[in-house]
Design a protein around this motif. Sequence first.
Motif, mmCIF file in Angstrom:
data_model
loop_
_atom_site.group_PDB
_atom_site.id
_atom_site.type_symbol
_atom_site.label_atom_id
_atom_site.label_comp_id
_atom_site.label_asym_id
_atom_site.label_seq_id
_atom_site.Cartn_x
_atom_site.Cartn_y
_atom_site.Cartn_z
ATOM 1 N N ILE A 47 -3.269 -3.722 1.200
ATOM 2 C CA ILE A 47 -2.146 -2.542 1.315
ATOM 3 C C ILE A 47 -1.173 -2.545 0.187
ATOM 4 C CG2 ILE A 47 -0.307 -1.258 2.789
ATOM 5 C CD1 ILE A 47 -2.906 -1.555 4.563
ATOM 6 N N CYS A 48 -1.111 -1.412 -0.458
ATOM 7 C CA CYS A 48 -0.395 -1.326 -1.639
ATOM 8 C C CYS A 48 1.247 -1.860 -1.364
ATOM 9 C CB CYS A 48 -0.256 0.213 -2.343
ATOM 10 S SG CYS A 48 0.939 0.195 -3.807
ATOM 11 N N THR A 49 1.812 -2.397 -2.335
ATOM 12 C CA THR A 49 3.292 -2.792 -1.907
ATOM 13 C C THR A 49 4.392 -1.682 -2.326
ATOM 14 O OG1 THR A 49 3.763 -3.522 -4.239
ATOM 15 C CG2 THR A 49 2.653 -5.342 -2.685
ATOM 16 N N HIS A 50 3.686 -0.603 -2.721
ATOM 17 C CA HIS A 50 4.748 0.499 -2.971
ATOM 18 C C HIS A 50 4.871 1.270 -1.788
ATOM 19 C CE1 HIS A 50 5.637 4.773 -4.594
ATOM 20 N NE2 HIS A 50 6.758 3.851 -4.845
ATOM 21 N N GLU A 51 3.804 1.889 -1.075
ATOM 22 C CA GLU A 51 3.897 2.629 0.342
ATOM 23 C C GLU A 51 2.546 2.004 0.875
ATOM 24 O OE1 GLU A 51 4.389 6.737 -0.387
ATOM 25 O OE2 GLU A 51 6.103 6.443 -1.471
ATOM 26 N N ALA A 52 2.594 2.384 2.170
ATOM 27 C CA ALA A 52 1.423 1.671 3.088
ATOM 28 C C ALA A 52 0.127 2.633 2.955
ATOM 29 C CB ALA A 52 1.722 1.580 4.417
ATOM 30 N N VAL A 53 -0.584 2.320 1.618
ATOM 31 C CA VAL A 53 -1.731 2.850 1.323
ATOM 32 C C VAL A 53 -2.760 1.910 1.072
ATOM 33 C CG1 VAL A 53 -3.040 4.235 -0.368
ATOM 34 C CG2 VAL A 53 -0.481 4.591 0.160
ATOM 35 N N HIS A 54 -4.073 2.160 1.725
ATOM 36 C CA HIS A 54 -5.112 1.402 1.398
ATOM 37 C C HIS A 54 -5.570 1.107 0.054
ATOM 38 C CE1 HIS A 54 -5.720 -0.255 5.604
ATOM 39 N NE2 HIS A 54 -5.291 1.038 6.119
ATOM 40 N N GLU A 84 -6.139 -0.384 -9.258
ATOM 41 C CA GLU A 84 -5.090 1.098 -9.393
ATOM 42 C C GLU A 84 -5.181 1.530 -7.905
ATOM 43 O OE1 GLU A 84 -4.776 3.262 -13.185
ATOM 44 O OE2 GLU A 84 -5.439 4.780 -11.691
ATOM 45 N N CYS A 85 -3.807 1.629 -7.489
ATOM 46 C CA CYS A 85 -3.740 2.346 -6.189
ATOM 47 C C CYS A 85 -4.027 4.052 -6.173
ATOM 48 C CB CYS A 85 -2.149 2.172 -5.865
ATOM 49 S SG CYS A 85 -1.741 3.102 -4.370
ATOM 50 N N PRO A 86 -4.659 4.310 -5.393
ATOM 51 C CA PRO A 86 -4.933 5.742 -5.311
ATOM 52 C C PRO A 86 -3.983 6.797 -5.113
ATOM 53 C CG PRO A 86 -5.576 4.891 -3.272
ATOM 54 C CD PRO A 86 -5.176 3.574 -4.250
ATOM 55 N N MET A 87 -2.838 6.263 -4.784
ATOM 56 C CA MET A 87 -1.886 7.292 -4.457
ATOM 57 C C MET A 87 -0.691 7.742 -5.607
ATOM 58 S SD MET A 87 -0.287 8.134 -1.164
ATOM 59 C CE MET A 87 1.382 8.666 -0.444
ATOM 60 N N HIS A 88 -0.255 6.617 -5.942
ATOM 61 C CA HIS A 88 0.542 6.896 -7.383
ATOM 62 C C HIS A 88 0.316 6.081 -8.529
ATOM 63 C CE1 HIS A 88 3.344 7.448 -3.696
ATOM 64 N NE2 HIS A 88 2.963 8.478 -3.857
ATOM 65 N N GLN A 89 -0.968 5.638 -8.438
ATOM 66 C CA GLN A 89 -1.357 4.794 -9.830
ATOM 67 C C GLN A 89 -0.419 3.754 -10.249
ATOM 68 O OE1 GLN A 89 -2.133 7.548 -13.214
ATOM 69 N NE2 GLN A 89 -3.592 8.448 -12.084
ATOM 70 N N GLY A 90 -0.004 2.962 -9.275
ATOM 71 C CA GLY A 90 0.536 1.876 -9.248
ATOM 72 C C GLY A 90 -0.720 0.482 -9.719
ATOM 73 N N ILE A 91 -0.565 -0.156 -10.655
ATOM 74 C CA ILE A 91 -1.500 -1.182 -10.942
ATOM 75 C C ILE A 91 -1.076 -2.704 -10.687
ATOM 76 C CG2 ILE A 91 -3.074 -1.901 -13.016
ATOM 77 C CD1 ILE A 91 -2.519 0.830 -14.085
ATOM 78 N N PRO A 93 4.466 0.890 -12.702
ATOM 79 C CA PRO A 93 5.220 1.335 -11.670
ATOM 80 C C PRO A 93 4.591 2.707 -11.276
ATOM 81 C CG PRO A 93 6.599 1.696 -13.931
ATOM 82 C CD PRO A 93 5.277 1.065 -14.036
ATOM 83 N N PRO A 94 4.886 3.406 -9.949
ATOM 84 C CA PRO A 94 6.047 2.811 -9.214
ATOM 85 C C PRO A 94 5.804 1.772 -8.421
ATOM 86 C CG PRO A 94 4.579 4.751 -8.174
ATOM 87 C CD PRO A 94 3.945 4.373 -9.452
ATOM 88 N N ALA A 95 4.592 0.776 -8.591
ATOM 89 C CA ALA A 95 4.571 -0.366 -8.024
ATOM 90 C C ALA A 95 5.402 -1.486 -8.514
ATOM 91 C CB ALA A 95 3.033 -0.983 -7.794
HETATM 92 S S1 FES Z 1 1.436 3.584 -2.920
HETATM 93 FE FE1 FES Z 1 0.454 2.582 -4.338
HETATM 94 S S2 FES Z 1 1.497 3.354 -5.984
HETATM 95 FE FE2 FES Z 1 2.505 4.190 -4.402
#
Ligand code: FES
Lengths: 409, 105
Positions: free
Chosen positions: B45-52, B64-71, B82-84
């Motif tokens: 789970i991403c550390t930014h928001e709870a996204v797989h 790279e996170c699929p939600m906000h491109q945090g890497i 960022p945003p991660a």
């Molecule tokens: S939830 Fe992963 S970058 Fe925002």
Amino acid sequence: MKNNIIILGGGQAGIYAAREIRQNDSKSNIKILGEENLLPYERPPLSKDFLLDKKKEEDLYFHSSDVLKNENIEFENISINKVDFENKKLFAKNDNVYSYDSLLISTGSENKKLTLDNNLKNDIYYLRNLEEAKKIKEIVSNKNKITIIGGGFIGLEIASSLSQLQKKVIVIEIGNQLMGRIIPKQIADLVQYTHIEHGNEIILNKQIEKITKKNGDYEILLNDNSLIETDFIIAGIGSTPTVKLFENTNLKLDNGIVTNQFCETSIKDVYAAGDVSNFYHPFYERNMRLESYQHAQNHGICAGKNIAGVKTEYTSIPWMWSDQFNLNLQLTGICDEYDEIIERGNDINNGVIYFFLKNNKIRGACGVGIIGKVGRDIRITSKLSEKNTIVDKQILSDQNLKLNKLMQK
Amino acid sequence: MSEENWIEVGSTDSIEEEDLIRFDHQDKTFCVYKLTDGFYATDGICTHEAVHLEDGLVMDDEIECPMHQGIFNIKSGEALSPPACEDLKTYPVKVDNDKIFIKID
Ligand code: FES
Ligand SMILES: Cc1cc2nc3c(=O)[nH]c(=O)nc-3n(C[C@H](O)[C@H](O)[C@H](O)COP(=O)(O)OP(=O)(O)OC[C@H]3O[C@@H](n4cnc5c(N)ncnc54)[C@H](O)[C@@H]3O)c2cc1C
């Protein structure tokens, strides 16, 4: 050589520029002048997790004051109200004067305001900064039926958050679809359906004739003579670049501050980045102005490099997102120059993407899906577009075929 | 640490190269990756928001996170973009008889 570098506007583009300048230049004085009495912070959560109390004020800052201190970047809370480009000076309301050798303008954008009777000016709320978000959060806790004027990204995100706070929400949009014409109608309809499913009322194609105050509540009269009763009104009707300060100067303005691909303005040693700049994008061979998180960051970094003497073209492929309920919408590239549209998927649970192609190459794409479902494909799309790949349309349109197949070619 | 902490994830050919699979164990979710030089594991789970992160894009050593491109760097867990901003937890991985195991503490 030691320079005085001033960054006017302490938002996202400003802070990223400052840190990038420091990476390349250990000597110059770097000073950020910001009119908000806050270190640079992220705005996207203001309409989402901050309203929902999932994020607190301290979670929003890009960097702590220690980071700025360590990198010898000064932040001063001051509002600038006059510029003299000829003598390279900025003037503040309190008579402070700031001299610069290089100036970055990163004043962002501001919300458009409704034209209303004077007695209503303080009754309508807008959301751009943390102070406004705090105020809205506090007031809505005692309100039940809230009207959002404007069905753009920010208005809809607020509508989603307030609905999750168990409020009755009505969205009034003047156009015939949500989020403006840049978003494919089919995607706008999917988002609208989700709002309705969660109990929000969406009114399209309607204009506001009059707002009347009644015992502390409001009556909104629409152009079809229907009447909406509501106890709180928030407007999100778009934004304009913050350029008033420069209107009677030599700085070239046209929907923001006109810059070239190096973030340079029409005046020597003056740069602009982020929401405020209408920049030339060499890949698309045209000017554009973007209001997005990724752009503010990357454009700030690019301006920082150029200010520090590392000549760098800005070639970032545009990308932005919006989160509403359990949906994540993403846009990449440009979606207004195409000769063909290809659809991938038709179920929001697996993600739906529209690709905009010109001469068999992707110029842009817009997708929406349950959280996590479109991000990877949109990211691959940006890369395909950037590389000018001639795409296999069969793969683009068939959700069972992975898009990264197109990358390996 | 005791042997029991090594949990079997699946066979080595269950992951394509430069890709990942999601692995759920008890109430936790992990991502197990196959990079050019071996297998790696992180929190799922991403550390930014709870996204797989299973829906994210693997590029070289990065996810790279699929939600906000945090890497994040897959090998170190370091948040790179960022945003991660909070690092991702990583876990030791071993391969035994074509089977992948991760060590969960
Ligand atoms: S939830 Fe992963 S970058 Fe925002
Ligand atoms: C509520 C909201 C939600 C958003 N959600 C998303 C999202 O989900 N996804 C996405 O991609 N983007 C989103 N954005 C857009 C993104 O946040 C902006 O594009 C980004 O903040 C722009 O950065 P900037 O540095 O150009 O401007 P800003 O961050 O606006 O910073 C400009 C700063 O300059 C200051 N300033 C202006 N004039 C002066 C002056 N004369 N003197 C001193 N200081 C001055 C302003 O007070 C401000 O602090 C959202 C924006 C808002 C408002």
